[in-house]
Design a protein around this motif. Structure first.
Motif: not given
Length: 203
Positions: A115-140
């Protein structure tokens, strides 16, 4: 007759179970396990015994690289194609910036890799790029950052356990944008039952 066992989300255990289903239970057809690592562990068993499996949850590009001849890929969620087409759809709908939130499980990471290179190719800016663990309980905290970035769309590369968390908390925070996407969850029957009208507008 349906024969089933619990692989305890352990790929090695799953391979042993599929061998047992073939050699001891003598099943005629196999249904797929859950998860990319498990599919990759089971594929050599299918090839060794030449028994077909319906790949109802199999979509990994890495799995296709193994060139399994006894696996039917019946899903449409191939990471390479999904990444390309999702970026094209965003472009076609005037999305210029997105937030990308990624569960670190293999399937989500694989989709992100395309997805990341496809977004770049389409000229779409990724303004926030975050990763999180599978057991996350709060995304606030993450979603507050997304709201502050004022992006056109949010792509949540999430799983069934965290997709509802994303939807609920995005609604609670009043997260705007033209487009909201959750990877695994919206197409499963539990999703609208659990979320009701909160699930409206989620692709």
């Amino acid at each position: 007759e349906l024969v089933q066992y619990d692989d305890q989300s352990n790929p090695t255990q799953a391979a042993k179970i599929y061998e047992r289903l073939i050699t001891q239970d003598k099943v005629d057809l196999l249904l797929a396990p859950w998860g990319t690592p498990t599919h990759i562990a089971v594929a050599p068993v299918l090839e060794r015994y030449k028994v077909p499996m319906v790949g109802n949850t199999a979509s990994s590009a890495k799995l296709r690289e193994l060139k399994p001849t006894h696996l039917w890929f019946v899903t449409a969620a191939f990471p390479d194609r999904l990444g390309t087409e999702l970026a094209a759809m965003l472009k076609a709908n005037g999305v210029k910036s997105v937030a990308l939130l990624t569960n670190v499980l293999p399937f989500s990471k694989e989709v992100k890799g395309f997805l990341e290179p496809a977004l770049k190719k389409q000229g779409i800016k990724v303004a926030v790029n975050q990763e999180y663990p599978p057991d996350i309980k709060d995304m606030t905290a993450m979603l507050t950052q997304v709201k502050q970035a004022n992006v056109d769309g949010v792509i949540s590369l999430s799983y069934p356990s965290d997709s509802p968390i994303y939807v609920r908390q995005a609604k609670e925070l009043g997260l705007g944008g033209k487009f909201h996407f959750a990877l695994v969850g919206p197409g499963i029957d539990f999703f609208p039952k659990m979320l009701g009208s909160a699930a409206d507008g989620i692709v």
